[in-house]
Design a protein around this motif. Structure first.
Motif, PDB file in Angstrom:
ATOM      1  N   LYS A  60       0.831  -1.207   0.000  1.00 19.77           N
ATOM      2  CA  LYS A  60       0.000   0.000   0.000  1.00 19.77           C
ATOM      3  C   LYS A  60       0.860   1.250   0.000  1.00 19.77           C
TER       4      LYS A  60
ATOM      5  N   GLU B 197       2.089   1.755  -3.463  1.00 23.80           N
ATOM      6  CA  GLU B 197       1.049   2.296  -4.337  1.00 23.80           C
ATOM      7  C   GLU B 197       0.939   3.799  -4.159  1.00 23.80           C
ATOM      8  N   GLU B 198       0.909   4.226  -2.909  1.00 27.78           N
ATOM      9  CA  GLU B 198       0.715   5.642  -2.614  1.00 27.78           C
ATOM     10  C   GLU B 198       1.917   6.479  -3.013  1.00 27.78           C
TER      11      GLU B 198
ATOM     12  N   LEU C 123       4.127   3.539  -7.269  1.00 30.11           N
ATOM     13  CA  LEU C 123       3.725   2.609  -8.316  1.00 30.11           C
ATOM     14  C   LEU C 123       2.695   3.186  -9.276  1.00 30.11           C
ATOM     15  N   THR C 124       1.804   4.033  -8.790  1.00 25.76           N
ATOM     16  CA  THR C 124       0.787   4.594  -9.675  1.00 25.76           C
ATOM     17  C   THR C 124       1.345   5.669 -10.597  1.00 25.76           C
ATOM     18  N   THR C 125       2.540   6.160 -10.311  1.00 31.92           N
ATOM     19  CA  THR C 125       3.140   7.207 -11.144  1.00 31.92           C
ATOM     20  C   THR C 125       4.417   6.752 -11.842  1.00 31.92           C
TER      21      THR C 125
ATOM     22  N   MET D 244       2.095  -0.057 -12.689  1.00 34.28           N
ATOM     23  CA  MET D 244       0.766  -0.669 -12.625  1.00 34.28           C
ATOM     24  C   MET D 244       0.835  -2.185 -12.762  1.00 34.28           C
TER      25      MET D 244
ATOM     26  N   LEU E 204       0.330  -3.924  -9.487  1.00 39.10           N
ATOM     27  CA  LEU E 204      -0.882  -3.589  -8.749  1.00 39.10           C
ATOM     28  C   LEU E 204      -2.015  -4.511  -9.188  1.00 39.10           C
TER      29      LEU E 204
ATOM     30  N   GLY F  54      -5.174  -1.672 -10.501  1.00 38.91           N
ATOM     31  CA  GLY F  54      -4.749  -0.307 -10.236  1.00 38.91           C
ATOM     32  C   GLY F  54      -4.548   0.036  -8.778  1.00 38.91           C
ATOM     33  N   LYS F  55      -4.703  -0.951  -7.885  1.00 38.91           N
ATOM     34  CA  LYS F  55      -4.561  -0.712  -6.454  1.00 38.91           C
ATOM     35  C   LYS F  55      -3.634  -1.764  -5.830  1.00 38.91           C
TER      36      LYS F  55
END
Length: 556
Positions: A170, A173-174, A177-179, A184, A187, A190-191
């Motif tokens: 988590k 992700e924050e 990984l999302t950027t 992705m 994930l 997407g999470k």
């Protein structure tokens, strides 16, 4: 949805509310931060493999199960104890900086103090794959097809994500990984996956399958000279890094002898620089001049004060002298001499923190995996594998299923420092496995505590527990810990929730800046495993850190 399914996805509190006792076995033992990884190692021992085979099977499984902490995009260090001749070998699986990367280029970019934390500029050659192959080639007995089989199975069929790992995932992700490019891939819709969610990593399973059909040396060549290497280089360069195919092709692991010191009649072994095991040995060398057992209970202010001050001094020397051994010759004989240890002990005041002592400054925390194996022949492997910070850079090369480390962040940008950034150079490395021997050369224990600059501090604390207080492996790992917080020049000391209030008050009065960490913030204090071996019976006793998702188990 059933009540079970609801609780399955809940994020549990990070509390120690279960009882852990030592695990005993007679025919081999594996301990790691993931139960499925421990089982992968045991699978090798059941198949007739030895400690080297089981360790690399565990490493590969952890690359699937805990990609936030480890994987083929990172580095690895190991100590291997040969039960036949009582010899400890050190294997350095860290990679070098890109040959194109010069200090002047970095300065011309306007970068002054350190490389940016998550940038592609921090990607050195990932050394884990070569290290795995070299370990199996020299000491192993099983083919890679057998060794990588559990990891491939977990990646293809899916695995349930464990609780602590879900929390680390988590954070990834924050943070990145999302950027980050390719992030992705790691994930779930997407999470970050929650505890109990099933994750697959078919890209990584394909990489491992390709490697597994070759001999160790052929697999190493495939990784560093073929399509995998080209994809790694492409991802780094597209994101502003300088890694080249030539850097990948020229990579080699380093075999060498361990470094050691005597502590309470035992030999404590670490990997030599560029690893930071020297910091732990320096602190232990200092503490040998002090009667710790006579300073009160393990949670007394007096005893903790001496351990904290010794660790600060150890870091001071380590930060000054640890660098690429091919570029800088660390004065190991002088630093590890008993005379120097006695001198450093004299610099510790009995009643207060020494404001004039030159304290080391650990910089940055990280997520890492430590694991160990002892086989039925008495061979032992102590190993650490890491991508450094959580998911490293977060850069995931296309189709490979693993993130690339950001280990280059550890370079100094001070031209006068031994660890200054330079082309084709290994940086100060945090990951350190440990081994403890008796004076007659027999194996006392394989041990380690993972987690960035917590590692030498964890080594000091578990070794002291075992050798000063005769704690068994699980008791040593259960003890509450302190950690000189990363990045705090003043040496702020973080302690786990549970220390007596009186102890914390006394430490504060002695001049220590104290901060209590609770809940998931306790991951700062690392996650470790220990396996000890009885000298007479050969019975193995193992402990696994209550701060981890892991387990220790054996053959009987």
């Amino acid at each position: 949805m059933s009540s079970f399914e609801i609780s399955r996805h809940a994020q549990p509190e990070f509390t120690f509310n279960s009882r852990r006792t030592p695990v005993y076995s007679t025919k081999g033992m594996v301990a790691s931060s993931q139960p499925a990884a421990t089982e992968a190692g045991l699978e090798m021992l059941r198949a007739g493999g030895n400690a080297a085979d089981a360790a690399i099977a565990t490493a590969a499984a952890l690359a699937v199960l805990e990609p936030c902490s480890t994987g083929l995009g990172g580095d690895a260090f190991a100590l291997f104890y040969n039960g036949a001749n009582n010899k400890v070998s050190a294997l350095n699986g860290s990679g070098k900086s890109p040959r194109e990367m010069t200090l002047k280029k970095i300065q011309d970019m306007g970068i002054k103090h350190s490389l940016p934390t998550r940038h592609a500029l921090t990607v050195n050659v990932p050394g884990a794959c070569a290290m795995w192959c070299d370990m199996v080639d020299r000491f192993g007995s099983l083919p890679l097809s057998k060794i990588f089989a559990p990891a491939i199975r977990y990646a293809e069929e899916g695995f349930p994500v464990s609780s602590v790992t879900a929390s680390l995932w988590k954070n990834g992700e924050e943070e990145i990984l999302t950027t980050s490019p390719g992030g992705m891939t790691l994930l779930l819709n997407g999470k970050a996956p929650k505890a109990g969610d099933i994750m697959h990593n078919r890209a990584l399973s394909e990489v491992l399958r390709q490697l597994s059909s070759h001999t160790p040396q052929e697999a190493k060549k495939l990784f560093y000279t073929g399509e995998i290497a080209r994809k790694i280089v492409k991802a780094v360069r597209e994101n502003g890094g300088m890694l080249s195919t030539e850097d990948m092709t020229s990579h080699e692991s380093l075999w060498g002898e361990s470094i050691k010191t005597d502590y309470r009649g035992y030999e404590v072994h670490e990997c030599p620089p560029n690893g930071q095991g020297l910091a732990a040995l320096l602190a232990l060398n200092t503490l040998e001049n002090i009667d710790l057992a006579g300073k009160g209970s393990p949670y007394s202010a007096k005893r903790l004060h001496y351990q904290i001050e010794a660790m600060r001094l150890g870091f001071a020397d380590a930060r000054q002298h640890i660098a690429d051994p091919h570029v800088y010759e660390t004065p190991l004989s002088a630093l590890l001499s008993k005379k120097y240890g006695a001198k450093r002990a004299e610099e510790i005041y009995s009643d207060k923190a020494n404001p004039d002592a030159k304290h080391g400054v650990p910089v940055n925390s990280s997520d890492t995996v430590y694991f160990n194996v002892v086989d039925k022949e008495g061979n032992g492997c102590s190993m650490v594998n890491s991508v450094y910070m959580n998911f490293g850079t977060g850069i995931v090369p296309e189709g490979l299923g693993f993130s690339l480390q950001n280990r280059g962040h550890n370079f100094s940008l001070n031209p006068a420092h031994p660890n200054v950034l330079a082309p084709g150079k290994r940086t100060y490395h945090t990951i350190i496995p440990g081994i403890c021997l008796r004076k007659n050369g027999s194996l006392h224990s394989v041990f380690g505590v993972m987690g960035g600059f917590m590692q030498p501090q964890g080594h000091l604390q578990v070794i002291s527990a075992m050798l000063d207080d005769a704690a068994n492996p699980q008791e040593a790992l259960n003890r509450l810990r302190f950690c000189i917080e990363p990045g705090e020049a003043g040496g702020k000391v973080c302690v786990e929730e549970g220390f007596p209030a009186e102890t914390l008050n006394q430490l504060s009065q002695m001049g220590h800046k104290i901060e209590v960490r609770e809940g998931y913030k306790r991951v700062l204090f690392g996650r470790g495993q220990i396996i000890s071996r009885d000298e007479t019976t050969g019975i193995l006793c193992a402990g696994c850190d209550p701060r981890s998702d892991g387990t220790a188990n054996g053959l009987y």
